[in-house]
Write a protein that holds these residues in place. Sequence first.
Motif, short mmCIF file in Angstrom:
data_model
loop_
_atom_site.label_atom_id
_atom_site.label_comp_id
_atom_site.label_asym_id
_atom_site.label_seq_id
_atom_site.Cartn_x
_atom_site.Cartn_y
_atom_site.Cartn_z
N LEU A 106 -52.72 10.49 13.38
CA LEU A 106 -51.48 10.16 13.65
C LEU A 106 -50.69 9.26 12.98
O LEU A 106 -51.24 8.16 12.69
CB LEU A 106 -51.41 9.58 15.35
CG LEU A 106 -52.22 10.46 16.30
CD1 LEU A 106 -52.38 9.59 17.69
CD2 LEU A 106 -51.15 11.88 16.65
N LEU A 107 -49.75 9.76 12.53
CA LEU A 107 -48.74 9.23 11.22
C LEU A 107 -47.30 9.03 11.79
O LEU A 107 -46.96 10.16 12.20
CB LEU A 107 -49.02 9.82 9.99
CG LEU A 107 -50.30 9.89 9.62
CD1 LEU A 107 -50.41 10.74 8.20
CD2 LEU A 107 -51.19 8.58 9.36
N ALA A 108 -46.61 8.00 11.43
CA ALA A 108 -45.23 7.91 11.06
C ALA A 108 -44.87 7.18 9.98
O ALA A 108 -45.26 6.17 9.92
CB ALA A 108 -44.61 7.28 12.33
N ASP A 109 -43.97 7.71 9.19
CA ASP A 109 -43.50 7.00 8.05
C ASP A 109 -42.09 7.46 7.49
O ASP A 109 -41.63 8.31 8.04
CB ASP A 109 -44.34 6.99 6.97
CG ASP A 109 -44.71 5.63 6.29
OD1 ASP A 109 -43.70 4.96 6.00
OD2 ASP A 109 -46.02 5.41 6.11
N HIS A 110 -41.43 6.50 6.82
CA HIS A 110 -40.18 6.98 6.12
C HIS A 110 -40.91 7.38 4.78
O HIS A 110 -41.72 7.06 4.09
CB HIS A 110 -39.31 5.60 5.86
CG HIS A 110 -39.87 4.32 5.12
ND1 HIS A 110 -40.23 4.62 3.74
CD2 HIS A 110 -40.14 3.30 5.43
CE1 HIS A 110 -40.38 3.43 3.30
NE2 HIS A 110 -40.67 2.69 4.30
N ARG A 130 -42.93 5.29 17.15
CA ARG A 130 -44.29 4.45 17.39
C ARG A 130 -44.86 5.19 18.74
O ARG A 130 -45.98 5.37 18.90
CB ARG A 130 -43.83 3.05 17.49
CG ARG A 130 -43.56 2.46 16.43
CD ARG A 130 -43.48 1.04 16.52
NE ARG A 130 -42.80 0.32 15.27
CZ ARG A 130 -43.50 -0.18 14.40
NH1 ARG A 130 -44.79 0.08 14.04
NH2 ARG A 130 -43.02 -0.81 13.15
N ARG A 131 -43.78 5.29 19.67
CA ARG A 131 -44.13 5.80 21.01
C ARG A 131 -44.87 7.29 21.08
O ARG A 131 -45.71 7.79 21.57
CB ARG A 131 -42.93 5.98 21.98
CG ARG A 131 -43.11 6.41 23.28
CD ARG A 131 -41.91 6.24 24.20
NE ARG A 131 -41.36 5.01 24.17
CZ ARG A 131 -40.10 4.46 23.77
NH1 ARG A 131 -39.62 5.58 22.91
NH2 ARG A 131 -39.76 3.45 23.90
N TRP A 132 -44.05 8.11 20.21
CA TRP A 132 -44.66 9.62 19.80
C TRP A 132 -46.10 9.50 19.44
O TRP A 132 -46.94 10.24 19.64
CB TRP A 132 -43.70 10.20 18.82
CG TRP A 132 -43.90 11.73 18.64
CD1 TRP A 132 -43.08 12.72 19.09
CD2 TRP A 132 -44.68 12.41 17.70
NE1 TRP A 132 -43.63 13.73 18.64
CE2 TRP A 132 -44.65 13.49 17.76
CE3 TRP A 132 -45.63 11.64 16.82
CZ2 TRP A 132 -45.23 14.65 16.91
CZ3 TRP A 132 -46.46 12.58 16.07
CH2 TRP A 132 -46.04 14.09 16.24
N VAL A 133 -46.27 8.50 18.41
CA VAL A 133 -47.64 8.70 17.73
C VAL A 133 -48.69 7.86 18.90
O VAL A 133 -49.76 8.62 18.79
CB VAL A 133 -47.68 7.71 16.52
CG1 VAL A 133 -48.86 7.15 16.19
CG2 VAL A 133 -46.96 8.55 15.23
N VAL A 162 -46.37 12.68 12.40
CA VAL A 162 -47.66 13.77 11.89
C VAL A 162 -48.58 13.64 12.93
O VAL A 162 -49.17 12.57 13.19
CB VAL A 162 -48.12 13.93 10.59
CG1 VAL A 162 -49.20 14.75 10.45
CG2 VAL A 162 -46.76 14.07 9.50
N HIS A 163 -49.15 14.71 13.58
CA HIS A 163 -50.14 14.80 14.40
C HIS A 163 -51.26 15.96 13.56
O HIS A 163 -50.88 17.04 14.00
CB HIS A 163 -50.05 15.26 16.06
CG HIS A 163 -51.28 15.31 16.72
ND1 HIS A 163 -51.06 15.47 18.02
CD2 HIS A 163 -52.64 14.98 16.48
CE1 HIS A 163 -52.39 15.68 18.62
NE2 HIS A 163 -53.16 15.14 17.51
N THR A 216 -56.21 20.05 9.89
CA THR A 216 -55.11 21.10 10.68
C THR A 216 -53.94 20.32 11.26
O THR A 216 -54.11 19.42 11.97
CB THR A 216 -56.02 21.48 11.63
OG1 THR A 216 -56.98 22.38 11.09
CG2 THR A 216 -55.09 22.72 12.41
N ILE A 217 -52.75 20.76 11.01
CA ILE A 217 -51.43 20.13 11.37
C ILE A 217 -51.32 20.65 12.99
O ILE A 217 -51.14 21.82 13.05
CB ILE A 217 -50.36 20.31 10.51
CG1 ILE A 217 -50.62 20.08 9.26
CG2 ILE A 217 -49.00 19.64 11.02
CD1 ILE A 217 -51.11 18.75 8.91
N VAL A 218 -51.44 19.65 13.76
CA VAL A 218 -50.98 19.93 15.30
C VAL A 218 -49.58 20.11 15.41
O VAL A 218 -49.16 20.92 16.11
CB VAL A 218 -51.95 19.30 16.29
CG1 VAL A 218 -51.52 19.23 17.66
CG2 VAL A 218 -53.43 18.96 15.80
#
Length: 208
Positions: A140-144, A35-38, A200-201, A185-187
Amino acid sequence: MAGRRERLIDHWDDEAARYEEKTASVERRYLADSRRWVCQRATGSTLELAVGTGLNFPYYPVTVSLTGVDWSPQMVQAAERRASRILRPIALTRADAMALPFADGRFDTVVCTFALCCIPDDRAALSEAIRVLRPGGSLLLADHIVASNPALRALEHLVELVSIPLQGEHYTRRPLTIVRDLGLTIVDTERLTHGAIERVHARKPAGP
């Protein structure tokens, strides 16, 4: 489909009051750092999809202008309570991530964490996220996701036999593949926890 959608909304309404208590140990051990990273990468006018109880709110930069949506009215109310406790102005509304009530190019950043797994059509939600993102904006994504570890991946498939019918929760999706297919584009991207969590950014093309 409409009946299933309403059943899923009812499920998350029921979960809202005890969601944080039920997930506290998993949150601390596996999710909070993502969560922090995103959220710390968000800039400008930011939309958070499937905002839930607002667990991401403390991680956003103070300079971000934040809007949050969720299809569960009880989750929206829980997020409103969190926003009032941290004294941060956040525009919160009930809306479906698969059919967002915003104009094209409305936001500088769109965020979704640990929620695409529970959206019936994750491709539709990502398409909508990209639609409301301005050219050059960040997704900006995060998931299992489907794990890289074979034993864990097999377990995920078994868990889905129960989790998908019960609460619409998928463990073997991978949003990154859809994001690439939709032309972003994947950053930056990272996989953690035997490949079962991915951050993912991505960036929407700036245009011709």
